[in-house]
Design an enzyme around this catalytic site. Structure first.
Site, PDB file in Angstrom:
ATOM      1  N   TYR A 283     -48.038 -57.168 -48.333  1.00 34.60           N
ATOM      2  CA  TYR A 283     -48.306 -56.887 -46.910  1.00 34.60           C
ATOM      3  C   TYR A 283     -49.715 -57.221 -46.491  1.00 34.60           C
ATOM      4  CZ  TYR A 283     -43.970 -53.725 -46.594  1.00 34.60           C
ATOM      5  OH  TYR A 283     -43.041 -53.234 -46.612  1.00 34.60           O
TER       6      TYR A 283
ATOM      7  N   TYR B 170     -41.723 -55.807 -54.380  1.00 30.51           N
ATOM      8  CA  TYR B 170     -42.995 -55.570 -54.652  1.00 30.51           C
ATOM      9  C   TYR B 170     -43.218 -54.490 -55.408  1.00 30.51           C
ATOM     10  CZ  TYR B 170     -43.073 -52.701 -50.508  1.00 30.51           C
ATOM     11  OH  TYR B 170     -42.925 -51.859 -49.437  1.00 30.51           O
TER      12      TYR B 170
ATOM     13  N   ARG C 110     -39.708 -51.831 -55.173  1.00 34.94           N
ATOM     14  CA  ARG C 110     -39.222 -51.709 -54.051  1.00 34.94           C
ATOM     15  C   ARG C 110     -37.960 -52.943 -53.596  1.00 34.94           C
ATOM     16  NH1 ARG C 110     -39.675 -49.011 -49.503  1.00 34.94           N
ATOM     17  NH2 ARG C 110     -37.312 -49.132 -50.038  1.00 34.94           N
TER      18      ARG C 110
ATOM     19  N   HIS D  77     -37.133 -55.516 -48.179  1.00 39.75           N
ATOM     20  CA  HIS D  77     -36.765 -54.921 -46.951  1.00 39.75           C
ATOM     21  C   HIS D  77     -37.433 -55.227 -45.789  1.00 39.75           C
ATOM     22  CE1 HIS D  77     -39.832 -52.476 -48.766  1.00 39.75           C
ATOM     23  NE2 HIS D  77     -40.088 -52.000 -47.591  1.00 39.75           N
TER      24      HIS D  77
ATOM     25  N   HIS E  23     -38.668 -53.186 -42.286  1.00 38.89           N
ATOM     26  CA  HIS E  23     -38.913 -51.857 -41.619  1.00 38.89           C
ATOM     27  C   HIS E  23     -38.654 -52.255 -40.092  1.00 38.89           C
ATOM     28  CE1 HIS E  23     -41.383 -49.793 -44.808  1.00 38.89           C
ATOM     29  NE2 HIS E  23     -41.676 -51.074 -45.311  1.00 38.89           N
TER      30      HIS E  23
END
Lengths: 243, 190
Positions: A112, A151, A161, A164, A166
């Site tokens: 991110y 990640y 995770r 995905h 959000h």
């Protein structure tokens, strides 16, 4: 009111609509819930007090590149280019037009653009990973982006995770606010992911998984994934009866 | 209980996670709900979020939604004629707080024909919350608290968790959201 039992004891022969479609507040496998989930039952507000229209989010204009996350920088981001599109509906099946959708995601390497993300994977100078769009008259939306990477995180040993995106959506009432995550079909990380698994009902869990869609896929350009979203309508079942 | 059958089931909620800032809170003006000419009593509202250990939550997102000084909410999907939108959104900082500039809302009607006490609606998101939670901020010392129909649903000893207090020194209104513990904030199921 059963707030943390993870199930609803419906009377025999009757199923509470939408029961078990929402996660409980306390879900110990997701360890951050333990000190952050309210421990006392929520106080239920009568329906007549819930009938508050949704706010208009600010008044910032939406830019041309806001729905195309691959065109927000000088160069193209690395990764698998994808189209994510769908329709926002309410529980009665009515389209929800003119509502803001905000998305944010990791880059193709699973990193991110966030100061607190310390995953040792590269940032991509051509990818921020944030987008916004307002649904059209039929409640439809369409983003172009790249497929995010999985990640690691520190929830449990060797926790990862699943990939995905959000989503944040307002809808038509203050009670219809939704923040969720869209997953990709067939991800082997689903069974060990406590965030996804927090949704008790298997069918409701599967509805968080986008559907690969050849009709959305653009030849020689991008794979298409469909993700339809259903928001709570007015006079909905309160959350506590859904968990 | 009777729940009307509906054709579709609402999409499940998932946590906002720790990395929402670059997606959701880059629009700094959302910390101010007012313009230069917005009518009403200006207030500075500090919201602080504390976890079950009493530690500040540095990665929460607080959304506010409120009526204007006359007790009017904006029309669906729009603004009031004077430009008031009633919506604010801020992330908490390392100290678990965020500070909004707004006005003290007017009283809005309640569905029984009376008036609710002045309040601000709150929607709270954070890592560790699988779904957002709602609460309300009332104002300590407001005589209307005694007749508010929503407060009446809350056990008396827990009602103070829903009132902001005025700081003597700064004049700011302070509202603590305690997620757990003996003074756990009352959260509302909408």
């Amino acid at each position: 009111m059963s707030s943390h039992t993870g199930g609803v004891a419906a009377p025999t022969g009757m199923v509470v609509h939408g029961a078990r479609s929402q996660p409980p507040l306390l879900y110990p496998p997701y360890t951050s819930t333990i000190r952050r989930a309210p421990s006392r039952p929520l106080i239920r507000i009568p329906e007549t007090f819930r009938d508050l229209s949704a706010p208009l989010y600010g008044s910032l204009p939406i830019g041309d590149a806001d729905h195309d996350l691959t065109r927000q920088h000088a160069g193209e981001p690395l990764g698998e280019r994808i189209i994510v599109a769908g329709q926002v509906l309410d529980e009665d099946g009515r389209p929800v037009p003119n509502t803001l959708i905000e998305i944010w995601q990791a880059n193709a390497a699973g990193r991110y653009v966030h100061a607190k993300d310390d995953h040792p994977a590269p940032l991509d100078p051509n990818f921020t990973g944030a987008g916004r769009i307002v649904t059209d008259r039929e409640g439809r939306y369409r983003f172009t982006t790249i497929k995010p990477g999985a990640y690691p995180w520190r929830n449990h040993h060797n926790a990862w995770r699943p990939a995905h995106i959000h989503f944040s959506i307002f809808g038509t009432s203050f009670a219809s606010r939704l923040v969720t995550q869209m997953y990709f079909p067939g991800d082997p990380l689903f069974p060990q992911d406590p965030i996804m698994q927090s949704i008790p009902d298997e069918a409701a869990r599967q509805r968080l998984v986008s559907v690969f869609d050849f009709d959305l896929t653009e030849p020689i350009w991008a794979l298409g994934y469909r993700f339809d979203i259903v928001l709570r309508g007015r006079a909905s079942t309160p959350f506590e009866e859904r968990t | 209980m009777t729940v009307p059958e509906r054709p579709l089931v609402a999409t499940g909620s998932q946590t906002v996670g720790p990395f929402f800032h670059f997606g959701l809170t880059t629009n700094a003006p959302l910390g101010s709900l007012v313009r230069q000419d917005t009518p009403g009593e200006r207030i500075r509202l500090q919201v602080r979020v504390l976890d079950g250990d009493g530690a500040p939550v540095p990665d929460a997102m607080v959304e506010l939604y409120q009526a204007d000084a006359s007790g009017a909410y904006p029309p669906p999907g729009g603004l009031l004629p004077d430009g008031f939108g009633g919506f604010g959104r801020l992330p908490t900082g390392e100290d678990g707080t965020c500070v909004f500039e707004t006005i003290r809302p007017g009283r809005v009607p309640d569905p029984r024909g009376g008036l609710q006490a002045a309040h601000i609606n709150v929607c709270l998101f954070m890592r560790g919350l699988l779904r957002h939670i709602y609460t309300r901020i009332y104002f300590a010392g407001d005589p209307a608290l005694a007749e508010d129909a929503v407060l009446a649903l809350v056990p008396e000893d827990r009602r103070p968790t829903l009132t902001a207090k005025r700081a003597e020194a700064s004049g700011s209104w302070l509202f603590d959201i305690r997620l757990q513990g003996s003074h756990e904030t009352v959260f509302l199921d909408l």
